[in-house]
Design a protein around this motif. Structure first.
Motif, PDB file in Angstrom:
ATOM      1  N   GLU A  97      -0.157  81.954  51.172  1.00  0.00           N
ATOM      2  CA  GLU A  97      -0.774  80.425  50.541  1.00  0.00           C
ATOM      3  C   GLU A  97       0.128  79.369  50.925  1.00  0.00           C
TER       4      GLU A  97
ATOM      5  N   GLU B 141     -12.239  70.273  56.184  1.00  0.00           N
ATOM      6  CA  GLU B 141     -12.716  69.712  55.186  1.00  0.00           C
ATOM      7  C   GLU B 141     -11.909  70.347  53.855  1.00  0.00           C
ATOM      8  N   LYS B 142     -11.063  71.405  54.351  1.00  0.00           N
ATOM      9  CA  LYS B 142     -10.345  72.115  53.221  1.00  0.00           C
ATOM     10  C   LYS B 142      -8.743  71.729  53.113  1.00  0.00           C
ATOM     11  N   ILE B 143      -8.241  70.707  54.010  1.00  0.00           N
ATOM     12  CA  ILE B 143      -6.956  70.561  53.733  1.00  0.00           C
ATOM     13  C   ILE B 143      -6.924  69.024  53.392  1.00  0.00           C
ATOM     14  N   GLN B 144      -5.779  68.503  52.711  1.00  0.00           N
ATOM     15  CA  GLN B 144      -5.339  67.285  52.593  1.00  0.00           C
ATOM     16  C   GLN B 144      -4.092  67.208  52.870  1.00  0.00           C
TER      17      GLN B 144
ATOM     18  N   ASP C 101     -14.571  75.314  58.821  1.00  0.00           N
ATOM     19  CA  ASP C 101     -14.356  74.260  58.267  1.00  0.00           C
ATOM     20  C   ASP C 101     -13.276  73.757  57.820  1.00  0.00           C
ATOM     21  N   TRP C 102     -12.346  74.027  58.510  1.00  0.00           N
ATOM     22  CA  TRP C 102     -10.868  73.789  57.967  1.00  0.00           C
ATOM     23  C   TRP C 102     -10.410  72.375  57.589  1.00  0.00           C
TER      24      TRP C 102
ATOM     25  N   ASN D 165     -10.010  77.957  43.778  1.00  0.00           N
ATOM     26  CA  ASN D 165      -9.491  77.292  45.022  1.00  0.00           C
ATOM     27  C   ASN D 165      -8.228  76.555  44.415  1.00  0.00           C
TER      28      ASN D 165
ATOM     29  N   TYR E 105      -8.162  79.061  57.412  1.00  0.00           N
ATOM     30  CA  TYR E 105      -9.240  78.345  56.656  1.00  0.00           C
ATOM     31  C   TYR E 105     -10.584  78.538  57.143  1.00  0.00           C
TER      32      TYR E 105
ATOM     33  N   LEU F   7      -6.229  83.704  47.162  1.00  0.00           N
ATOM     34  CA  LEU F   7      -6.279  82.234  46.882  1.00  0.00           C
ATOM     35  C   LEU F   7      -5.494  81.976  45.484  1.00  0.00           C
TER      36      LEU F   7
ATOM     37  N   HIS G 229      -6.861  73.866  45.492  1.00  0.00           N
ATOM     38  CA  HIS G 229      -6.942  72.479  45.471  1.00  0.00           C
ATOM     39  C   HIS G 229      -7.686  71.986  44.407  1.00  0.00           C
ATOM     40  N   LYS G 230      -8.438  72.946  43.750  1.00  0.00           N
ATOM     41  CA  LYS G 230      -9.455  72.357  42.723  1.00  0.00           C
ATOM     42  C   LYS G 230      -8.326  72.291  41.342  1.00  0.00           C
TER      43      LYS G 230
END
Ligand code: HEM
Length: 314
Positions: A66, A124-127, A121-122, A262, A118, A254, A264-265
Motif C-alpha cells: 500500500e 478517481e482513487k488517487i489524491q 478508474d485509478w 479504503n 488501482y 487495503l 482514503h476514507k
C-alpha cells in the motif's frame, strides 16, 4: 548504445554523438562545470536522502504494498508537474538542450503502474498529498517564473532514477512479489535508454554546455538541494503513513479498520494529508500498540485480570 538514444532524441545529430564519445574518452570535466557543481553541491543532500527511514526500509525490502502504491501516486503528481513544465520550456535556451521526452519522461509509465495497482478508474482513487503538493507547487513556480532553474529538478529526479532507481526497481519487484513481466514498476524502466551510464554522461555534457553564468549555476545547485529536500519531505510523509498501515497491507490488502475498507476514507489519513481535522481512534490505537511499552502494559493488564478472575473463581 548511445546511438539508439540519439535516434529517438529530438534535435540531436551524429556530430554530437562523436563529440560525446571523444569527451568521454578524455573525461575532461572541470570543477566549474554544472555537472560537477551539482554532484559536489548535492552530495550531503544525497547522503541524507539515502538515509531517510523510508529509503532505508525500501532498500531492505521492507515496504508495504500500500505504501509503494502511495509512493507511485506521489511520483505521478511530481512527474506530471515536472514534465508539463519541461514541455512548456522545451524551446527555452536554458532548458532546450535537456529536453528528452522520449527517453526520460515518466508520466505515461506511472499512469500504467497506477492502472495496474488501482484499476481502470485509478484517477478517481488517487489524491496529491500535502508534501507532494509543496513539491509540485515549487516545480510550477520554477517552470513559470525561473525556467533557468528547471534543470535542477530534472537533474535531481532523472539522474537519480537512472542510478539508485535501478536498485529500487529490483527490490520492489522482489519484496512485493510483482510480476517479472514488469507490471507495477514501469516507472523504473527506461525503454528508450539502452545504456543508462552512457546516457547520464551525455546528459552531463548537455548540462555543461548550457550558457550560464556563475551566479545562475549557484542558484541551480541551491535549487537541486531544495529538490532533494522536497523529496525527503515526501519520504517522511510516506514513512509516517507507513507506520499506520496494518499488516494486511503488506500483502496488498487495503489498510483499513477491519481489513475491507479504503485508507482514503479514514479521517486520520485525511488529516495527515491536510485534508481533514478528525482523528481515527483505530489507527491511533494500532500505532500505540506497536510501542513495546504499550505492549508490556497491555500484557500486565491481561495478566492482572486473569489473576483476579482466578482468585474470584476459587
Ligand atoms: C535508494 C537509495 C539510493 C541509492 C542506492 C542511490 C545510488 C546512487 C548512485 C550509485 C549514484 C551514482 C551513479 C553514477 O555516478 O553514475 C547516484 C547518483 C544520483 N542519485 Fe542516487 N541513490 C539513492 C537515492 C537517491 C535519491 C532519493 C535521489 C533524489 C531524489 C537521488 C538522486 C541522485 C542523483 C541526482 C544522482 C546523480 C549524481 C551525479 O552524478 O551528479 N538518489 N545515486
Amino acid at each position: 548504445m548511445l546511438s539508439d538514444v540519439m535516434e529517438t532524441s529530438e534535435g540531436v545529430d551524429e556530430a554530437e554523438v562523436l563529440h560525446y564519445e571523444e569527451m568521454e574518452e578524455e573525461s575532461d570535466v572541470s570543477p566549474a562545470d554544472l555537472s560537477e557543481l551539482l554532484k559536489e553541491g548535492t552530495k550531503e543532500s544525497h547522503d541524507r536522502a539515502e538515509n531517510t527511514q523510508f529509503v532505508k526500509d525500501f532498500l531492505k525490502g521492507q515496504i508495504k504494498k500500500e505504501l509503494f502504491k502511495l509512493a507511485t501516486v506521489a511520483l505521478y503528481f511530481t512527474y506530471s508537474a515536472l514534465e508539463e513544465e519541461m514541455d512548456n520550456n522545451k524551446d527555452h535556451p536554458a532548458f532546450a538542450p535537456l529536453y528528452f521526452p522520449l527517453e526520460l519522461h515518466r508520466k505515461e509509465e506511472l499512469a500504467k503502474d497506477l492502472e495496474y495497482f488501482y484499476g481502470e478508474d485509478w484517477k478517481e482513487k488517487i489524491q496529491c498529498s500535502e508534501a507532494t503538493k509543496c513539491y509540485v507547487d515549487r516545480i510550477h513556480q520554477v517552470g513559470q517564473h525561473e525556467p533557468e532553474l528547471l534543470v535542477a529538478h530534472a537533474y535531481t529526479r532523472y539522474m537519480g532514477d537512472l542510478s539508485g532507481g535501478q536498485v529500487l526497481k529490483k527490490v520492489a519487484q522482489r519484496a512485493l512479489k510483482l510480476p517479472s513481466s514488469g507490471e507495477g514498476i514501469q516507472f523504473y524502466v527506461f525503454e528508450n535508454i539502452s545504456n543508462a551510464q552512457q546516457f547520464k554522461q551525455f546528459y552531463r555534457a548537455r548540462m555543461n554546455a548550457l550558457d550560464l553564468d556563475k551566479k545562475t549555476k549557484e542558484k541551480i545547485v541551491e535549487e537541486a538541494n531544495a529538490a532533494f529536500k522536497f523529496n525527503m519531505q515526501v519520504f517522511d510523509e510516506l514513512d509516517k503513513i507507513g507506520a499506520l498501515l496494518t499488516e494486511e497491507a503488506q500483502d496488498g490488502g487495503l489498510p483499513v479498520h477491519d481489513g475491507k475498507g479504503n485508507l482514503h476514507k479514514c479521517p486520520y489519513y485525511a488529516t495527515k494529508l491536510g485534508k481533514g481535522d478528525a482523528s481515527c481512534p483505530y489507527h491511533i490505537a494500532m500505532a500505540m500498540l506497536k510501542q513495546p511499552t504499550m505492549q508490556f502494559i497491555l500484557a500486565a493488564c491481561i495478566a492482572m485480570a486473569a489473576g483476579v478472575a482466578a482468585w474470584y473463581v476459587m
